[in-house]
Design a protein around this motif. Structure first.
Motif, mmCIF file in Angstrom:
data_model
loop_
_atom_site.group_PDB
_atom_site.id
_atom_site.type_symbol
_atom_site.label_atom_id
_atom_site.label_comp_id
_atom_site.label_asym_id
_atom_site.label_seq_id
_atom_site.Cartn_x
_atom_site.Cartn_y
_atom_site.Cartn_z
ATOM 1 N N PHE A 81 31.731 96.187 93.799
ATOM 2 C CA PHE A 81 31.794 95.035 94.459
ATOM 3 C C PHE A 81 32.350 93.855 93.203
ATOM 4 O O PHE A 81 32.204 92.653 93.848
ATOM 5 C CB PHE A 81 30.564 94.704 95.136
ATOM 6 N N GLN A 82 32.798 94.513 92.239
ATOM 7 C CA GLN A 82 33.304 93.286 91.286
ATOM 8 C C GLN A 82 34.114 92.349 91.761
ATOM 9 O O GLN A 82 35.018 92.851 92.415
ATOM 10 C CB GLN A 82 34.018 93.848 89.929
ATOM 11 N N THR A 83 34.072 91.076 91.673
ATOM 12 C CA THR A 83 34.620 90.222 92.515
ATOM 13 C C THR A 83 35.200 88.997 91.378
ATOM 14 O O THR A 83 34.185 88.490 90.573
ATOM 15 C CB THR A 83 33.963 89.374 93.499
ATOM 16 N N ASN A 84 36.343 88.465 91.299
ATOM 17 C CA ASN A 84 36.536 87.358 90.484
ATOM 18 C C ASN A 84 36.555 86.100 90.912
ATOM 19 O O ASN A 84 36.590 85.875 92.205
ATOM 20 C CB ASN A 84 38.226 87.354 90.103
ATOM 21 N N ILE A 85 35.596 85.145 90.415
ATOM 22 C CA ILE A 85 35.446 83.902 91.261
ATOM 23 C C ILE A 85 36.227 82.916 90.530
ATOM 24 O O ILE A 85 36.286 82.340 89.281
ATOM 25 C CB ILE A 85 33.726 83.548 90.776
ATOM 26 N N HIS A 86 36.847 82.225 91.450
ATOM 27 C CA HIS A 86 37.868 81.008 90.832
ATOM 28 C C HIS A 86 37.334 79.685 91.117
ATOM 29 O O HIS A 86 37.767 78.671 90.404
ATOM 30 C CB HIS A 86 39.393 81.089 91.726
ATOM 31 N N SER A 87 36.726 79.624 92.224
ATOM 32 C CA SER A 87 36.194 78.214 92.613
ATOM 33 C C SER A 87 34.586 78.378 93.082
ATOM 34 O O SER A 87 33.988 79.414 93.220
ATOM 35 C CB SER A 87 37.102 77.632 93.704
ATOM 36 N N ASN A 88 33.996 77.170 93.003
ATOM 37 C CA ASN A 88 32.784 77.138 93.734
ATOM 38 C C ASN A 88 32.830 75.867 94.709
ATOM 39 O O ASN A 88 33.480 75.081 94.955
ATOM 40 C CB ASN A 88 31.717 76.947 92.673
ATOM 41 N N PHE A 89 31.747 75.907 95.543
ATOM 42 C CA PHE A 89 31.182 74.889 96.540
ATOM 43 C C PHE A 89 30.013 74.298 96.079
ATOM 44 O O PHE A 89 28.656 75.030 96.577
ATOM 45 C CB PHE A 89 31.374 75.467 97.925
ATOM 46 N N LEU A 90 29.864 73.009 95.893
ATOM 47 C CA LEU A 90 28.702 72.488 95.261
ATOM 48 C C LEU A 90 27.792 73.462 94.464
ATOM 49 O O LEU A 90 26.815 73.387 94.388
ATOM 50 C CB LEU A 90 27.680 72.321 96.621
ATOM 51 N N GLY A 91 28.475 73.948 93.402
ATOM 52 C CA GLY A 91 27.910 74.973 92.380
ATOM 53 C C GLY A 91 27.791 76.221 93.024
ATOM 54 O O GLY A 91 27.159 76.909 92.219
ATOM 55 N N LEU A 92 27.992 76.682 94.233
ATOM 56 C CA LEU A 92 27.822 77.869 94.771
ATOM 57 C C LEU A 92 29.280 78.563 94.604
ATOM 58 O O LEU A 92 30.293 78.194 94.818
ATOM 59 C CB LEU A 92 27.437 77.986 96.303
ATOM 60 N N PRO A 93 29.290 79.859 94.121
ATOM 61 C CA PRO A 93 30.445 80.772 93.846
ATOM 62 C C PRO A 93 31.309 81.108 95.357
ATOM 63 O O PRO A 93 30.288 81.456 96.107
ATOM 64 C CB PRO A 93 30.182 81.905 93.098
#
Length: 472
Positions: free
Chosen positions: A212-224
């Motif tokens: 389930f490896q996922t790249n995180i590019h952005s966040n919403f109020l600190g949440l991935p």
């Protein structure tokens, strides 16, 4: 008096009367009643009526099969029923009835209500893609020219913006505001959303080292923000799951703010809370679930195409009788919408043609003019993938005929699966064979295999019927 008044009065009376009906929906050929007490149904009277094909309890409902005019009958029946007024008391009764259904029955009923309204336009768009593919195959047009671009836009419009359409039908199914559903769907396919949420540098990896490896590019109020690289364009499951939860959120919001503020603030709070929740939580969950289901079916197919084909081909028509085939269709549609091809729906392509072959054999052998009268319109319906008239009028009453249709479908599915045939558009009905042409290259190799599978299906079904036929 309306055209269907007598029929509707008869049906209502013989399913136990208005007071016995707590909900009514319909699909392509069936009225689907939710009843308080099924013991009040007079099935013998229903099945012996000339305008009713059959009646049966299935999937937690009582189904009355009336044919392709079902929507007209349904619309004419609603004003005769108390449920059309939808009172709080009636809603409560429906909720109690819903609680009695198994989880599987409720799931299938929900999928049916959501997908069925889209079938007509889905078939229309698919036929347009089939025409486009034929024009490319015969070098009438080429990919990229004006005609190709316009036909491509029409054909893929449904799938590209499917979350908006399913947002509407899901909201109606879950008794929510359909326009809120459309906005949620539109937010999921908003232009540049994918580029804005996945186009920047990778901040970090979530579930690193797992499947389930996922790249995180952005966040919403600190949440991935776990956002798929292809976005939610064309997806099916995320919007359905999202609207299930958002319908409950909407009712909660209605319960805590004054009614005078509902018009503005119910949409405001539902959307400002619901859309981020959809992107942060429900969308990723739905994507994982959808991937696991598709992987399981693909795993069976990879383990043995023969077993997968025999399993799907043999059981599909019995599932249609029970109204349990929609999850299978939904997975196929989801595969088609998200990847552009599907391996599942091709394996059931020959099912209506197996019915047609058996009915044709009966038409040739029978000396009963009433049976012949049923055969012709039933075969026409089979041509357009409406198999209920053949099932209930000709094949199911004589069980061996029905078994022959299952055997024939399994033979066709086996040939299709062994050749690893994929479709590029929804392949519903005989005209849907154009969906097996690659729209980008015009390659028709899959069409030839499907044609062979179709001939094999029809030959097996026809010969089994013709050589074992008995007028009795």
């Amino acid at each position: 008096m309306g055209k269907y008044d007598n029929l509707n009065d008869f049906i209502i009376e013989n399913v136990g009367g208005d007071n016995n009906i707590t909900a009514l929906t319909h699909c392509v050929t069936r009225l689907r009643f939710t009843l308080k007490d099924e013991s009040l149904v007079n099935r013998e009277a229903l099945v012996n009526h000339g305008e009713i094909m059959t009646a049966q309890a299935a999937n937690g409902q009582y189904q009355v099969v009336v044919g392709m005019q079902v929507d007209d009958i349904y619309q004419a029946m609603l004003p005769k029923l108390s449920i059309s007024g939808s009172t709080v008391e009636k809603d409560s009764e429906q909720a109690k009835e819903g609680d009695k259904k198994t989880l599987l029955n409720r799931f299938i009923d929900t999928i049916t209500k959501i997908i069925t309204p889209t079938l007509g336009v889905m078939v229309g768009c698919s036929l347009i893609l089939g025409v486009q593919s034929l024009l490319v195959a015969f070098h009438v047009i080429t990919p990229g020219d004006g005609t190709f671009v316009i036909l491509n836009a029409i054909g893929y419009a449904l799938f590209t913006f499917f979350p908006i359409i399913l947002g509407y039908t899901s909201a109606k199914t879950f008794d929510s505001d359909p326009f809120i559903g459309m906005i949620v769907g539109a937010a999921l396919v908003f232009p540049n959303l994918v580029a804005d949420l996945t186009g920047s540098d990778v901040l970090y990896k979530l579930f690193d080292g797992t499947i389930f490896q996922t790249n995180i590019h952005s966040n919403f109020l600190g949440l991935p923000i776990v956002f798929p690289q292809n976005g939610y364009t064309s997806t099916v499951i995320p919007i359905i799951l999202s609207m299930f939860f958002l319908s409950k959120l909407e009712r909660f919001v209605k319960g805590i703010i004054p009614k005078s503020l509902h018009f503005t603030f119910v949409p405001f709070f539902t959307l400002i809370l619901g859309v981020p929740a959809t992107i942060l939580v429900f969308g990723p969950i739905a994507n994982v679930a959808s991937s696991l289901i598709s992987s399981a079916i693909l795993g069976l197919f990879s383990f043995s195409p023969i077993i997968a084909a025999l399993f799907i081909g043999t059981l599909y028509t019995p599932l249609v009788i029970l109204g349990l085939h929609w999850p299978l269709v939904a997975i196929g549609i989801n595969n088609l919408a998200t990847t552009g091809t599907d391996y599942l729906l091709p394996m059931i392509f020959t099912a209506p043609l197996a019915q047609m072959a058996v009915v044709f054999a009966v038409y040739l052998k029978t000396k009963n003019p009433e049976v012949k009268k049923i055969c012709v319109p039933a075969m026409v319906s089979d041509f357009f993938c409406i198999i209920e008239p053949s099932i209930y009028g000709i094949t199911l009453p004589v069980k061996k005929r029905f078994v022959f249709t299952c055997i024939g479908t399994a033979v066709g599915a086996l040939i299709i699966a062994m050749a690893d045939v994929h479709n590029f558009a929804s392949t519903i009905g005989v005209l849907g064979i154009g969906g097996f042409i690659n729209p980008q290259t015009g390659n028709t190799s899959f069409v030839l295999i499907v044609a062979l599978a179709t001939l094999a299906t029809m030959a097996v079904s026809f010969l089994l019927t013709i050589f074992t036929y008995s007028e009795d």
